[in-house]
Scaffold this active site. Structure first.
Site, short mmCIF file in Angstrom:
data_model
loop_
_atom_site.label_atom_id
_atom_site.label_comp_id
_atom_site.label_asym_id
_atom_site.label_seq_id
_atom_site.Cartn_x
_atom_site.Cartn_y
_atom_site.Cartn_z
N SER A 191 0.81 -1.21 0.00
CA SER A 191 0.00 0.00 0.00
C SER A 191 0.85 1.26 0.00
O SER A 191 2.03 1.24 0.36
CB SER A 191 -0.91 0.01 1.24
OG SER A 191 -0.13 0.19 2.41
N GLY A 195 4.26 2.08 1.93
CA GLY A 195 5.32 2.52 1.03
C GLY A 195 6.03 3.76 1.54
O GLY A 195 7.25 3.89 1.42
N GLU A 212 6.39 -0.82 -5.47
CA GLU A 212 5.27 -1.20 -6.32
C GLU A 212 3.99 -1.02 -5.50
O GLU A 212 3.67 -1.85 -4.65
CB GLU A 212 5.42 -2.65 -6.80
CG GLU A 212 6.61 -2.87 -7.72
CD GLU A 212 6.50 -2.07 -9.01
OE1 GLU A 212 5.36 -1.73 -9.42
OE2 GLU A 212 7.53 -1.78 -9.62
N CYS A 252 -3.51 -4.39 -7.35
CA CYS A 252 -3.09 -3.01 -7.61
C CYS A 252 -3.33 -2.59 -9.05
O CYS A 252 -3.51 -1.41 -9.33
CB CYS A 252 -1.62 -2.82 -7.24
SG CYS A 252 -0.48 -3.88 -8.19
#
Length: 485
Positions: A191, A195, A212, A252
């Site tokens: 998330s 991140g 990512e 995602c």
């Protein structure tokens, strides 16, 4: 005791990297072949683990997890020798005689933090890149997929070099301890909130990171340009597959919301409902082809999105909630409030908002009004609109007339931009992500460029100006100057 073990494992990884064993082509190829053996030998065990943790059907598990790993490792094995070769760099003639090359070297000791929604491929796929580049690696799987995490912990040491590739399990405390250590590279999938934590921790040691993350990936549906009866059904199938097919919307790169012209909205909704029924039946909760929401916390988060009365009033399909089984039907919402949490945060669940526009060209401004998405999925035959989307929006990538398939293309970089991520990987891009490109230049001792040295004078100024502006002429002037002086 667990943290002491982590420190011990990290020390061994550093020792192994300093020994140089991971730099050889032979070692890298051996590890990649062993990884292929691992997923081949334990395919049924992986099917069971993925079904236990996420409710994935074996077809989905192979498509999104095992098959991804096999494809990636096979691709790397086929190209690794060429990737490792130094590349020639062009050197200005003013430095003649000289040569230059770019040498890819491993960063060193790498930390890979995996994600729960694809708990096998989002660990092993970046691991393939790290191994290919010659690093030692510590893997931290997600504790939210416990059976898959346990599988990696107990199986990887039996196949891969245990002095160079290690697995550590644990929750938030373990992750925090890992992030406090000094790494040569960190690769994180998860998330945006976590991140930011990873990036802040890496900054303490100036550690390079690849993040990512995610984002609200829109699908732009330009039905005005798609008039074919057949094509419109392909559009609907691919949207349903790209929304609910990967882990019930918990992906995602899954479709987060749709943009469509108001005059086409009802037609599109009817098509989507048709393919939801075809794929998942009249009662999706009884289907074996759709995943469940991973845990109670995430179930309650998605459920909360629907509790807003203005949001629930916009439901035009689905909406059934089974609290006991933590299941929410594939749900379509028409024009929910744009300031609702549903539309301001990544949904990461089985809810699909549809936002109507007067003209599909307005989709550019709509997307640009929010954070940069990981992917944009435009369905259109209008070449002018395609050019506008590519040139006037910013996103990790754009996939026209399909969803999700870009993730499987090793020849294309995969990654986000802005809040959707930092860095890229897949194929050669994975090798590059886990490598430092070192510039190597070599010169001879003659001729010597005297104008580079003091004492300064007007001649040397003119010489240097010409050398910077006209490389070929600068070399000629240099030689002429050497004759005069």
């Amino acid at each position: 005791m667990k943290m002491e073990r982590v420190d011990k494992e990290l020390a061994e990884l550093r020792h192994t990297f300093r020994s140089g064993k991971t730099r050889s082509l032979a070692w890298r190829e051996t590890q990649l072949k062993a990884l292929l053996d691992l997923v081949h030998d334990h395919q049924e065990t992986l099917f069971d683990a993925l079904h236990h943790d996420l409710g994935k059907h074996p077809v989905e598990s192979f498509r999104d997890e095992i098959g991804v790993v096999k494809k990636s490792a096979t691709h790397s094995l086929a190209h690794l020798k060429n990737w490792m070769k130094p590349r020639t760099g062009s050197i200005p003639l003013i430095f003649f005689p000289a040569s230059g090359k770019i040498v890819s070297e491993p960063f060193g000791v790498v930390l890979i933090i995996g994600s729960w929604n694809f708990p096998i491929s989002l660990v092993l796929d970046p691991l393939i890149g790290a191994i290919s580049a010659g690093n030692t690696v510590l893997v931290k799987p997600s504790e939210l997929a416990p059976l898959c995490s346990s599988f990696l912990l107990n199986t990887i040491p039996n196949y891969l070099d245990p002095t160079a590739i290690k697995v550590v399990e644990g929750g938030v405390e373990t992750s925090q301890h890992l992030l406090n250590q000094k790494w040569d590279k960190i690769f994180f999938t998860g998330s945006k909130a976590v991140g930011r934590i990873v990036l802040a921790a890496a900054a303490q040691h100036l550690t390079p990171v690849t993040l990512e993350l995610g984002g609200k990936c829109p699908a732009i549906v330009d039905l005005t340009s798609i008039s074919s009866h057949y094509d419109t059904r392909i559009v609907a199938k691919r949207i349903v597959g790209g929304k609910w097919g990967p882990c019930s919307g918990q992906a995602c790169i899954g479709v987060d919301y749709l943009l469509v012209e108001e005059k086409h909205a009802q037609f599109l909704i009817d098509l989507l409902k048709k393919y939801i029924r075809r794929f998942y039946g009249e009662h999706p909760k009884e289907s074996n082809s759709i995943c469940r929401i991973v845990n109670r916390r995430n179930f309650e988060r998605v459920q909360r999105l629907l509790k807003d009365p203005a949001v629930s009033a916009s439901i035009v399909a689905g909406g059934f909630i089974d609290e006991e089984r933590q299941f929410i039907d594939p749900t379509i919402l028409l024009n929910p409030p744009l300031d609702s949490e549903l539309m301001t945060e990544e949904i990461f669940g089985p809810l699909l908002p549809i936002i109507t526009l007067n003209d599909i060209g307005e989709s550019i401004e709509f997307i640009n009004s929010g954070p940069k998405p990981l992917t944009i999925y435009p369905f259109t035959k209008d070449e002018k609109l395609k050019k506008m989307i590519v040139s006037e929006t910013s996103s990790g990538g754009v996939t026209f007339n399909d969803t999700m398939v870009q993730f499987l293309c090793d020849s294309l970089p995969f990654g986000g931009v802005g809040e959707s991520g930092l860095g890229r990987y897949h194929g050669k891009y994975s090798f590059d992500t886990f490598s430092h490109e070192k510039a190597v230049m070599e010169r001879g001792f003659y001729p010597e460029l005297e104008p580079r040295y003091p004492p300064w004078n007007s001649f040397k100024l003119k010489f240097i100006q010409l050398a910077y502006n006209f490389d070929y002429f600068g070399l000629g002037l240099l030689l002429m100057g050497l004759k005069k002086h």
